[in-house]
Structures are given as C-alpha cells and as structure tokens.
Scaffold this motif. Structure first.
Motif, PDB file in Angstrom:
ATOM      1  N   THR A   5       0.875  -1.170   0.000  1.00 58.80           N
ATOM      2  CA  THR A   5       0.000   0.000   0.000  1.00 58.80           C
ATOM      3  C   THR A   5       0.910   1.217   0.000  1.00 58.80           C
ATOM      4  O   THR A   5       2.086   1.129   0.393  1.00 58.80           O
ATOM      5  N   LEU A   6       0.402   2.342  -0.422  1.00 64.51           N
ATOM      6  CA  LEU A   6       1.217   3.550  -0.468  1.00 64.51           C
ATOM      7  C   LEU A   6       1.763   3.902   0.909  1.00 64.51           C
ATOM      8  O   LEU A   6       2.943   4.228   1.057  1.00 64.51           O
ATOM      9  N   GLN A   7       0.932   3.797   1.930  1.00 66.37           N
ATOM     10  CA  GLN A   7       1.370   4.131   3.286  1.00 66.37           C
ATOM     11  C   GLN A   7       2.490   3.193   3.743  1.00 66.37           C
ATOM     12  O   GLN A   7       3.489   3.638   4.303  1.00 66.37           O
ATOM     13  N   LYS A  67       5.712   4.031   1.956  1.00 66.57           N
ATOM     14  CA  LYS A  67       6.339   5.223   2.539  1.00 66.57           C
ATOM     15  C   LYS A  67       7.082   4.865   3.823  1.00 66.57           C
ATOM     16  O   LYS A  67       8.216   5.282   4.027  1.00 66.57           O
ATOM     17  N   VAL A 100       3.143  -0.853  -5.989  1.00 71.97           N
ATOM     18  CA  VAL A 100       2.564  -0.022  -4.932  1.00 71.97           C
ATOM     19  C   VAL A 100       1.155   0.369  -5.363  1.00 71.97           C
ATOM     20  O   VAL A 100       0.942   0.802  -6.498  1.00 71.97           O
ATOM     21  N   SER A 101       0.209   0.206  -4.450  1.00 73.96           N
ATOM     22  CA  SER A 101      -1.180   0.565  -4.761  1.00 73.96           C
ATOM     23  C   SER A 101      -1.564   1.854  -4.041  1.00 73.96           C
ATOM     24  O   SER A 101      -0.997   2.213  -3.013  1.00 73.96           O
ATOM     25  N   ARG A 102      -2.541   2.523  -4.632  1.00 75.13           N
ATOM     26  CA  ARG A 102      -3.085   3.746  -4.035  1.00 75.13           C
ATOM     27  C   ARG A 102      -4.595   3.634  -4.086  1.00 75.13           C
ATOM     28  O   ARG A 102      -5.153   3.398  -5.160  1.00 75.13           O
ATOM     29  N   ARG A 103      -5.214   3.762  -2.941  1.00 74.11           N
ATOM     30  CA  ARG A 103      -6.666   3.629  -2.815  1.00 74.11           C
ATOM     31  C   ARG A 103      -7.149   2.286  -3.354  1.00 74.11           C
ATOM     32  O   ARG A 103      -8.172   2.188  -4.026  1.00 74.11           O
ATOM     33  N   ALA A 160      -0.805   1.447  -8.635  1.00 74.54           N
ATOM     34  CA  ALA A 160      -0.446   2.811  -9.013  1.00 74.54           C
ATOM     35  C   ALA A 160       0.919   2.889  -9.698  1.00 74.54           C
ATOM     36  O   ALA A 160       1.036   3.468 -10.780  1.00 74.54           O
TER      37      ALA A 160
END
Length: 81
Positions: A3-5, A8, A26-29, A33
């Motif tokens: 996940t993006l978080q 990070k 990496v995925s976003r929502r 992504a």
C-alpha cells in the motif's frame, strides 16, 4: 503489493527488494499505481523498447503506397440547410 502508506513507511525495504531484482508494486486507494524497479532494469527495458519501436519517421515511411502519387479529387455533395 505494497500500500502507499506501507511503502512510505518502509521505503528502504521497497528499494532493497527492487535492487535485488524484484520489482515492487505499490497501490493507491486499492488500485495498482506504480512499480518500483532498479535503475539497471529500467535502462534495460528502455533500450529494448527503443530497439523494437524505432523512430516515428520510420513508422510513417513504412506505410504502403506512393507518397508522391496525387490524391484523388472528390467532389463534395450538395447540402441544403
């Protein structure tokens, strides 16, 4: 897939895995992504794509037909308004 978080928070782990030859998604929502990959792999992919693709001019010139032949003259139809 990260996940993006998570990516990070653990960016060093994402980079280390990419450098080890494992592209990291990496995925976003909840949707894919981006993909993190090593610079060497990116350069290899760009070089391979450039060899296959060629230039835009080469692409245009590969179309069949004689570019110097005259275009057919077409008379437009009458339209009444």
């Amino acid at each position: 897939m990260w996940t993006l978080q998570d990516a990070k928070n653990r960016f060093s782990a994402v980079v280390d895995a990419a450098l080890a030859g494992q592209p990291q998604e990496v995925s976003r929502r909840g949707k894919p992504a981006v993909v993190v990959l090593s610079a060497d792999e990116y350069a290899r992919m760009r070089a391979a794509a450039g060899e296959k693709r060629g230039s835009f001019i080469t692409h245009l010139l590969s179309f069949p037909g004689d570019p110097d032949s005259p275009r057919p003259q077409i008379t437009p139809r009458d339209v009444s308004f």
